[in-house]
Design a protein around this motif. Structure first.
Motif, PDB file in Angstrom:
ATOM      1  N   TRP A  46      82.277  92.051  31.893  1.00 52.98           N
ATOM      2  CA  TRP A  46      81.352  92.525  30.909  1.00 52.98           C
ATOM      3  C   TRP A  46      81.259  91.278  29.864  1.00 52.98           C
ATOM      4  O   TRP A  46      80.356  91.751  29.060  1.00 52.98           O
ATOM      5  N   VAL A  47      82.297  90.699  29.793  1.00 55.57           N
ATOM      6  CA  VAL A  47      82.263  89.945  28.282  1.00 55.57           C
ATOM      7  C   VAL A  47      82.554  88.767  28.432  1.00 55.57           C
ATOM      8  O   VAL A  47      82.546  87.865  28.846  1.00 55.57           O
ATOM      9  N   LEU A  48      81.535  87.519  27.629  1.00 55.68           N
ATOM     10  CA  LEU A  48      81.421  85.819  27.846  1.00 55.68           C
ATOM     11  C   LEU A  48      82.620  85.425  27.706  1.00 55.68           C
ATOM     12  O   LEU A  48      83.655  85.873  26.602  1.00 55.68           O
ATOM     13  N   GLN A  49      83.121  84.680  28.436  1.00 56.69           N
ATOM     14  CA  GLN A  49      84.728  84.166  28.183  1.00 56.69           C
ATOM     15  C   GLN A  49      84.447  82.887  27.109  1.00 56.69           C
ATOM     16  O   GLN A  49      83.417  82.058  26.805  1.00 56.69           O
ATOM     17  N   PRO A  50      85.390  82.215  26.439  1.00 54.74           N
ATOM     18  CA  PRO A  50      85.035  80.952  26.101  1.00 54.74           C
ATOM     19  C   PRO A  50      84.759  80.193  26.860  1.00 54.74           C
ATOM     20  O   PRO A  50      85.068  80.014  28.390  1.00 54.74           O
ATOM     21  N   GLY A  51      83.702  79.045  26.368  1.00 54.31           N
ATOM     22  CA  GLY A  51      83.358  78.557  27.431  1.00 54.31           C
ATOM     23  C   GLY A  51      82.232  78.718  28.060  1.00 54.31           C
ATOM     24  O   GLY A  51      81.118  78.014  28.456  1.00 54.31           O
ATOM     25  N   GLU A  52      81.855  80.097  28.269  1.00 57.09           N
ATOM     26  CA  GLU A  52      80.989  80.566  28.782  1.00 57.09           C
ATOM     27  C   GLU A  52      79.904  81.049  27.920  1.00 57.09           C
ATOM     28  O   GLU A  52      79.708  81.032  26.561  1.00 57.09           O
ATOM     29  N   THR A  53      78.233  80.603  28.341  1.00 55.79           N
ATOM     30  CA  THR A  53      77.441  80.537  27.456  1.00 55.79           C
ATOM     31  C   THR A  53      75.838  81.712  28.740  1.00 55.79           C
ATOM     32  O   THR A  53      76.241  81.647  29.948  1.00 55.79           O
ATOM     33  N   LEU A  54      74.672  82.337  27.962  1.00 57.28           N
ATOM     34  CA  LEU A  54      74.214  82.984  29.078  1.00 57.28           C
ATOM     35  C   LEU A  54      73.598  82.108  30.083  1.00 57.28           C
ATOM     36  O   LEU A  54      73.172  82.405  31.308  1.00 57.28           O
ATOM     37  N   ALA A  55      73.163  80.966  29.515  1.00 59.33           N
ATOM     38  CA  ALA A  55      72.885  79.756  30.783  1.00 59.33           C
ATOM     39  C   ALA A  55      73.378  79.912  31.784  1.00 59.33           C
ATOM     40  O   ALA A  55      73.144  79.636  32.625  1.00 59.33           O
ATOM     41  N   SER A  56      75.352  79.650  31.473  1.00 59.51           N
ATOM     42  CA  SER A  56      76.200  79.290  32.266  1.00 59.51           C
ATOM     43  C   SER A  56      76.780  80.895  33.673  1.00 59.51           C
ATOM     44  O   SER A  56      76.430  80.140  34.564  1.00 59.51           O
ATOM     45  N   VAL A  57      75.999  81.673  32.943  1.00 65.38           N
ATOM     46  CA  VAL A  57      76.408  83.519  33.867  1.00 65.38           C
ATOM     47  C   VAL A  57      74.880  83.153  34.742  1.00 65.38           C
ATOM     48  O   VAL A  57      74.632  84.027  36.173  1.00 65.38           O
ATOM     49  N   LEU A  58      73.708  82.875  34.302  1.00 66.73           N
ATOM     50  CA  LEU A  58      72.726  82.549  34.918  1.00 66.73           C
ATOM     51  C   LEU A  58      72.565  81.416  36.137  1.00 66.73           C
ATOM     52  O   LEU A  58      72.516  82.317  36.864  1.00 66.73           O
ATOM     53  N   ALA A  59      73.090  80.264  35.581  1.00 71.12           N
ATOM     54  CA  ALA A  59      73.384  79.308  36.907  1.00 71.12           C
ATOM     55  C   ALA A  59      74.193  80.502  37.664  1.00 71.12           C
ATOM     56  O   ALA A  59      73.792  79.966  39.139  1.00 71.12           O
ATOM     57  N   SER A  60      75.157  80.482  37.333  1.00 71.67           N
ATOM     58  CA  SER A  60      76.649  81.423  37.944  1.00 71.67           C
ATOM     59  C   SER A  60      75.963  82.790  39.217  1.00 71.67           C
ATOM     60  O   SER A  60      75.695  82.306  40.472  1.00 71.67           O
ATOM     61  N   TYR A  61      74.270  83.478  38.432  1.00 71.46           N
ATOM     62  CA  TYR A  61      73.969  84.544  39.377  1.00 71.46           C
ATOM     63  C   TYR A  61      73.573  83.859  39.914  1.00 71.46           C
ATOM     64  O   TYR A  61      72.942  84.366  41.068  1.00 71.46           O
ATOM     65  N   GLU A  62      72.259  82.663  40.338  1.00 74.42           N
ATOM     66  CA  GLU A  62      71.602  82.105  40.805  1.00 74.42           C
ATOM     67  C   GLU A  62      72.451  81.756  42.192  1.00 74.42           C
ATOM     68  O   GLU A  62      72.012  81.117  43.483  1.00 74.42           O
ATOM     69  N   GLU A  63      73.714  81.021  41.887  1.00 73.58           N
ATOM     70  CA  GLU A  63      74.025  80.529  42.660  1.00 73.58           C
ATOM     71  C   GLU A  63      74.902  81.910  43.567  1.00 73.58           C
ATOM     72  O   GLU A  63      74.842  81.417  45.391  1.00 73.58           O
ATOM     73  N   VAL A  64      74.958  83.018  43.577  1.00 73.31           N
ATOM     74  CA  VAL A  64      75.842  84.251  44.179  1.00 73.31           C
ATOM     75  C   VAL A  64      73.988  84.842  44.835  1.00 73.31           C
ATOM     76  O   VAL A  64      74.278  84.868  46.164  1.00 73.31           O
ATOM     77  N   ALA A  65      73.092  84.855  44.409  1.00 74.78           N
ATOM     78  CA  ALA A  65      72.255  85.186  45.024  1.00 74.78           C
ATOM     79  C   ALA A  65      71.832  84.269  46.135  1.00 74.78           C
ATOM     80  O   ALA A  65      71.590  84.617  47.291  1.00 74.78           O
ATOM     81  N   ALA A  66      71.614  83.272  46.068  1.00 70.81           N
ATOM     82  CA  ALA A  66      71.668  82.444  47.022  1.00 70.81           C
ATOM     83  C   ALA A  66      72.403  81.964  48.128  1.00 70.81           C
ATOM     84  O   ALA A  66      72.106  82.007  49.222  1.00 70.81           O
ATOM     85  N   ARG A  67      73.831  82.637  48.230  1.00 66.23           N
ATOM     86  CA  ARG A  67      74.640  83.089  48.668  1.00 66.23           C
ATOM     87  C   ARG A  67      74.250  83.909  49.826  1.00 66.23           C
ATOM     88  O   ARG A  67      74.360  84.601  50.973  1.00 66.23           O
ATOM     89  N   THR A  68      73.876  85.383  48.413  1.00 69.26           N
ATOM     90  CA  THR A  68      73.535  86.707  49.320  1.00 69.26           C
ATOM     91  C   THR A  68      72.073  86.915  50.440  1.00 69.26           C
ATOM     92  O   THR A  68      72.358  87.534  50.880  1.00 69.26           O
ATOM     93  N   ASP A  69      71.618  85.886  49.573  1.00 72.19           N
ATOM     94  CA  ASP A  69      69.993  85.576  50.269  1.00 72.19           C
ATOM     95  C   ASP A  69      70.765  85.213  51.525  1.00 72.19           C
ATOM     96  O   ASP A  69      69.507  85.127  52.614  1.00 72.19           O
TER      97      ASP A  69
END
Length: 168
Positions: free
Chosen positions: A85-108
């Protein structure tokens, strides 16, 4: 109504619905800085970046459950869950959105290929009925509900932040 495709109507509907609610969530954080995305705007502890990260982590775990069963939840301790629920050091909104895109591609890809009737017992937990089993189909329906619910939360947080509305 979704037109039948080579995937079949059910799979096409699952993919379209997941994509729609993911798009609502991503649209809600458009144009935000990391500072804005991590700001608490209501009485809750929720932040926009935290919601995106949590939805990505949740989708990754449940998609893994569809394949491997309850062992997908083995690493989900209360501490790990709290960090979702919290961004950790080194994480950004852009990085969590990029991770989300990868997760979504796998799920799809799983939605397109997995046997939707493949079922696994749920792990023992107070929120699951003892002995409960979930199919891949029901797992993906759960992801639709989870994503839609948190997209709604995000809409409230964004409106509280700067008056922008996603869903109306």
């Amino acid at each position: 109504m979704t037109a039948p495709t080579a995937l079949g109507t059910e799979r096409a509907d699952l993919l379209e619905t997941l994509r729609t609610h993911r798009a609502f969530l991503r649209f809600t954080v458009r144009g935000l800085t990391d500072e804005q995305a991590t700001r608490r705007t209501t009485a809750s502890q929720l932040t926009l970046a935290g919601l995106v990260k949590h939805v990505a982590c949740t989708e990754a775990t449940w998609a893994d459950f569809a394949v491997r069963g309850a062992e997908a939840f083995a690493a989900t301790t209360p501490e790990v869950w709290a960090q979702e629920w919290v961004l950790q050091p080194g994480e950004t909104l852009a990085s969590v959105l990029a991770s989300y895109e990868e997760v979504a591609a796998r799920t799809d890809e799983l939605v397109r290929t997995i046997d939707l009737d493949l079922s696994h017992p749920l792990p023992e937990a107070p929120w699951f009925e003892p002995g409960a089993v979930r199919s891949a189909r029901r797992t993906f329906l759960h992801l639709v509900a989870e994503t839609a619910q948190h997209a709604g939360h995000a809409d409230i947080l964004r409106e509280s932040l700067d008056g922008q509305k996603t869903m109306g």
